[in-house]
Write a protein that holds these residues in place. Structure first.
Motif, PDB file in Angstrom:
ATOM      1  N   LYS A   1       0.818  -0.991   0.270  1.00  0.00           N
ATOM      2  CA  LYS A   1      -0.165   0.025  -0.026  1.00  0.00           C
ATOM      3  C   LYS A   1       1.344   1.380   0.264  1.00  0.00           C
ATOM      4  O   LYS A   1       0.164   2.295  -0.159  1.00  0.00           O
ATOM      5  N   ASN A   2       2.171   0.840   0.046  1.00  0.00           N
ATOM      6  CA  ASN A   2       3.285   2.126   0.534  1.00  0.00           C
ATOM      7  C   ASN A   2       3.517   2.715  -0.949  1.00  0.00           C
ATOM      8  O   ASN A   2       3.901   1.744  -1.493  1.00  0.00           O
ATOM      9  N   GLU A   3       3.550   3.636  -0.689  1.00  0.00           N
ATOM     10  CA  GLU A   3       3.877   4.225  -2.536  1.00  0.00           C
ATOM     11  C   GLU A   3       5.381   4.639  -2.245  1.00  0.00           C
ATOM     12  O   GLU A   3       5.875   4.415  -3.755  1.00  0.00           O
ATOM     13  N   ASP A   4       5.791   4.494  -2.207  1.00  0.00           N
ATOM     14  CA  ASP A   4       7.906   3.942  -1.940  1.00  0.00           C
ATOM     15  C   ASP A   4       8.161   2.744  -2.348  1.00  0.00           C
ATOM     16  O   ASP A   4       8.382   2.390  -3.202  1.00  0.00           O
ATOM     17  N   VAL A   5       7.339   1.876  -1.744  1.00  0.00           N
ATOM     18  CA  VAL A   5       7.372  -0.079  -2.170  1.00  0.00           C
ATOM     19  C   VAL A   5       6.757  -0.097  -4.142  1.00  0.00           C
ATOM     20  O   VAL A   5       7.285  -0.776  -5.131  1.00  0.00           O
ATOM     21  N   LYS A   6       5.546   1.154  -4.053  1.00  0.00           N
ATOM     22  CA  LYS A   6       5.162   1.024  -5.101  1.00  0.00           C
ATOM     23  C   LYS A   6       5.660   1.554  -6.315  1.00  0.00           C
ATOM     24  O   LYS A   6       6.437   0.233  -7.590  1.00  0.00           O
TER      25      LYS A   6
ATOM     26  N   LEU B   1      14.239   2.201   2.065  1.00  0.00           N
ATOM     27  CA  LEU B   1      13.300   1.067   2.737  1.00  0.00           C
ATOM     28  C   LEU B   1      13.873   0.044   3.819  1.00  0.00           C
ATOM     29  O   LEU B   1      12.531  -0.694   4.320  1.00  0.00           O
ATOM     30  N   ALA B   2      14.679  -0.321   4.208  1.00  0.00           N
ATOM     31  CA  ALA B   2      15.642  -1.117   4.413  1.00  0.00           C
ATOM     32  C   ALA B   2      15.539  -0.101   5.506  1.00  0.00           C
ATOM     33  O   ALA B   2      15.388  -0.922   7.052  1.00  0.00           O
ATOM     34  N   GLU B   3      15.941   0.917   6.336  1.00  0.00           N
ATOM     35  CA  GLU B   3      15.765   2.308   6.987  1.00  0.00           C
ATOM     36  C   GLU B   3      14.411   2.018   7.980  1.00  0.00           C
ATOM     37  O   GLU B   3      14.051   1.957   8.507  1.00  0.00           O
ATOM     38  N   LYS B   4      13.352   2.156   7.735  1.00  0.00           N
ATOM     39  CA  LYS B   4      12.115   2.316   7.746  1.00  0.00           C
ATOM     40  C   LYS B   4      11.375   0.801   7.938  1.00  0.00           C
ATOM     41  O   LYS B   4      10.852   1.003   9.083  1.00  0.00           O
ATOM     42  N   TYR B   5      12.176  -0.549   7.058  1.00  0.00           N
ATOM     43  CA  TYR B   5      11.262  -1.798   7.487  1.00  0.00           C
ATOM     44  C   TYR B   5      12.082  -2.771   8.066  1.00  0.00           C
ATOM     45  O   TYR B   5      11.693  -3.955   8.382  1.00  0.00           O
ATOM     46  N   ASN B   6      13.210  -1.970   8.439  1.00  0.00           N
ATOM     47  CA  ASN B   6      14.211  -2.979   8.938  1.00  0.00           C
ATOM     48  C   ASN B   6      15.103  -4.534   8.890  1.00  0.00           C
ATOM     49  O   ASN B   6      14.515  -5.326   9.032  1.00  0.00           O
ATOM     50  N   LEU B   7      14.762  -4.170   7.166  1.00  0.00           N
ATOM     51  CA  LEU B   7      14.987  -5.029   6.380  1.00  0.00           C
ATOM     52  C   LEU B   7      17.166  -5.414   6.466  1.00  0.00           C
ATOM     53  O   LEU B   7      17.280  -4.632   7.370  1.00  0.00           O
ATOM     54  N   TYR B   8      17.256  -6.665   5.957  1.00  0.00           N
ATOM     55  CA  TYR B   8      18.624  -7.288   6.641  1.00  0.00           C
ATOM     56  C   TYR B   8      18.977  -8.138   5.403  1.00  0.00           C
ATOM     57  O   TYR B   8      17.688  -8.657   5.426  1.00  0.00           O
ATOM     58  N   GLY B   9      19.852  -8.244   4.715  1.00  0.00           N
ATOM     59  CA  GLY B   9      20.954  -9.689   4.141  1.00  0.00           C
ATOM     60  C   GLY B   9      20.126  -8.692   2.519  1.00  0.00           C
ATOM     61  O   GLY B   9      20.713  -8.637   1.916  1.00  0.00           O
TER      62      GLY B   9
ATOM     63  N   LEU C   1      12.245  -7.467   1.747  1.00  0.00           N
ATOM     64  CA  LEU C   1      11.381  -6.295   1.662  1.00  0.00           C
ATOM     65  C   LEU C   1       9.481  -7.497   1.589  1.00  0.00           C
ATOM     66  O   LEU C   1       8.640  -7.427   1.842  1.00  0.00           O
ATOM     67  N   LEU C   2      10.054  -8.501   0.217  1.00  0.00           N
ATOM     68  CA  LEU C   2       8.783  -9.303  -0.169  1.00  0.00           C
ATOM     69  C   LEU C   2       8.782 -10.118   1.404  1.00  0.00           C
ATOM     70  O   LEU C   2       7.249 -10.217   1.607  1.00  0.00           O
ATOM     71  N   THR C   3       9.385 -10.918   2.101  1.00  0.00           N
ATOM     72  CA  THR C   3       8.921 -11.115   3.617  1.00  0.00           C
ATOM     73  C   THR C   3       8.361 -10.526   4.166  1.00  0.00           C
ATOM     74  O   THR C   3       6.878 -10.519   4.687  1.00  0.00           O
ATOM     75  N   ASN C   4       8.384  -9.081   4.357  1.00  0.00           N
ATOM     76  CA  ASN C   4       7.853  -8.072   5.147  1.00  0.00           C
ATOM     77  C   ASN C   4       6.516  -7.892   4.872  1.00  0.00           C
ATOM     78  O   ASN C   4       5.374  -7.805   5.136  1.00  0.00           O
TER      79      ASN C   4
ATOM     80  N   PHE D   1      11.971  -9.423  14.993  1.00  0.00           N
ATOM     81  CA  PHE D   1      13.472  -9.544  13.835  1.00  0.00           C
ATOM     82  C   PHE D   1      13.595 -10.671  13.815  1.00  0.00           C
ATOM     83  O   PHE D   1      14.047 -11.241  12.137  1.00  0.00           O
ATOM     84  N   ASP D   2      14.151 -11.314  14.905  1.00  0.00           N
ATOM     85  CA  ASP D   2      14.476 -13.079  14.826  1.00  0.00           C
ATOM     86  C   ASP D   2      13.203 -14.045  14.276  1.00  0.00           C
ATOM     87  O   ASP D   2      13.623 -14.697  12.767  1.00  0.00           O
ATOM     88  N   ILE D   3      11.938 -13.590  13.979  1.00  0.00           N
ATOM     89  CA  ILE D   3      10.806 -14.381  13.901  1.00  0.00           C
ATOM     90  C   ILE D   3      11.224 -13.843  12.469  1.00  0.00           C
ATOM     91  O   ILE D   3      10.515 -14.940  11.355  1.00  0.00           O
ATOM     92  N   SER D   4      10.897 -12.986  11.548  1.00  0.00           N
ATOM     93  CA  SER D   4      11.046 -12.766  10.687  1.00  0.00           C
ATOM     94  C   SER D   4      12.354 -13.197   9.696  1.00  0.00           C
ATOM     95  O   SER D   4      12.385 -13.072   8.388  1.00  0.00           O
ATOM     96  N   ARG D   5      13.002 -12.308   9.776  1.00  0.00           N
ATOM     97  CA  ARG D   5      14.639 -12.966   9.727  1.00  0.00           C
ATOM     98  C   ARG D   5      14.857 -14.807   9.585  1.00  0.00           C
ATOM     99  O   ARG D   5      14.912 -15.059   7.845  1.00  0.00           O
TER     100      ARG D   5
END
Length: 409
Positions: free
Chosen positions: A12-17, A45-53, A59-62, A130-134
């Protein structure tokens, strides 16, 4: 992304679009003019959603774990998935699985390295989340085919649920919506020293609630600084994996309680509405909203919601001596009953009182052990008693402040 059905919209986010539009230009149209913009946006987006690796897979996982739809919500409720719905979901997952296995070799080595091996400088606020998502990200990345991809997400949604209620423990109500509280304490009940009988009553009621049995709303009342709020907050870390979630509500928000409850009642979690330091002056009428919600309105309170409150007052609504001699009130007893009627709607009331000298020192000893404070016990006790005289008497809060001061030195 336009071919998705159940998981549409995935974002739904414009930046992700914009990110996915750049992705299509690079991967589908082989237009490398957008490569730098794509990588740059992924880093933001990594800064906003705490993306890693692998940033793209992260991003897709989130997006997947936050996509509330007929499939993910059914699994959260532990319902079986109809064959025709499963077929449609697998078709969606074919598209997403392909994206998880995108070949970014068309990018420069520097760009590939940034996408595939990103380590954020932003500290992890909620390590458990974070660990669960990772872990899910790694599992999805290593899936060999779409069926394994489906099975992995099916297991995840059954275990954790979906969206903000699936992974977060605590929430507050602001701007007309229930919002996650990301940074919460990690205290547990066994770290709260003393008050064993009080904690036993509280946990017994909570465990009955979580197991689907009848349970009561709870009022923790008594002296300040004795651990009332800490006891309730510690329940989150004890029972989060059993489906417990907590919503912090302030008394000026009580008029929104019906809409809050309406949002919570269809979710497969047990919610505690937490009201801290609850009390009302004579001129405040918000308690009437709370009375109606707890017991008295036409709409029945759902079985997956309880109210836990703390207060220094047993009867919550301020009473004065003049109430007993009120010349303007014809039925003085009716007025008195009105003021205690809110408190009576809490089926369990637990009293917390200040500890005596010995209990205070036991709390100091326990905290010193928890924080590995190396100081002879006799000296520790002497300093703790001096601190108590200067800073507010015997209480768990005073003991904690004393230990903090000693650690600071």
């Amino acid at each position: 992304m336009n071919d998705l059905i159940v998981f549409s919209p995935l974002y739904k986010n414009e930046d992700v679009k914009i990110c996915f539009e750049l992705y299509n230009e690079i991967i589908k149209n082989n237009n490398l003019d957008y490569a730098n913009s794509f990588v740059s946006l992924l880093i933001r987006l990594a800064e906003k959603y705490n993306l890693y690796g692998n940033l793209f897979n992260s991003l897709l996982t989130n997006l997947l774990i936050n996509n509330e739809n007929s499939f993910s919500l059914a699994l959260e409720r532990k319902h079986d998935i109809a064959i025709n719905l499963k077929d449609i979901v697998i078709n969606d997952f074919k598209i997403i699985f392909k994206m998880f296995n995108t070949d970014f070799s068309c990018l420069t080595l520097l760009q590939q390295n940034l996408i595939n091996n990103f380590v954020p400088s932003k500290p992890v606020i909620n390590q458990e989340l974070f660990d669960i998502s990772r872990s899910l990200q790694n599992s999805l990345t290593n899936c060999k085919d779409v069926n394994e991809f489906y099975d992995t997400l099916e297991k995840f949604f059954v275990t954790y649920g979906v969206g903000k209620f699936g992974l977060n423990k605590a929430f507050r109500y602001e701007n007309n919506e229930i919002c996650p509280i990301i940074h919460i304490g990690n205290g547990r009940l066994d770290q709260l020293i003393g008050y064993e009988s009080q904690k036993k009553i509280l946990t017994k009621n909570t465990e009955a609630f979580l197991s689907g049995k009848k349970a009561n709303n709870v009022l923790l009342y008594g002296d300040s600084g004795t651990g009332k709020s800490s006891s309730i907050k510690a329940l989150l870390n004890e029972y989060y994996k059993d489906g417990l979630r907590m919503i912090e509500i302030y008394k000026h928000q009580f008029k929104y309680l019906p809409s809050i409850i309406q949002e919570l009642q269809s979710r497969n979690y047990k919610f505690i509405l937490f009201m801290d330091d609850l009390s009302f002056e004579e001129f405040e009428i918000e308690y009437k909203y709370l009375k109606a919600v707890i017991e008295g309105g036409l709409e029945k309170k759902p079985d997956n919601i309880l109210i836990y409150a703390t207060s220094n007052r047993r009867h919550l609504v301020k009473q004065t001596w003049s109430d007993r001699q009120d010349q303007d009130e014809v039925n003085i007893n009716d007025a008195k009953q009105e003021k205690i009627s809110l408190s009576s709607r809490f089926g369990v009331k637990i009293l917390y009182t200040h500890p005596n000298r010995q209990n205070y020192l036991e709390i100091v000893d326990g905290l010193a052990k928890q924080y590995n404070l190396q100081i002879p016990q006799e000296e520790l006790h002497q300093k703790a008693l001096t601190w108590e005289i200067r800073y507010g008497g015997f209480s768990g809060r005073t003991a904690k402040q004393f230990i903090n001061a000693m650690l600071g030195r």
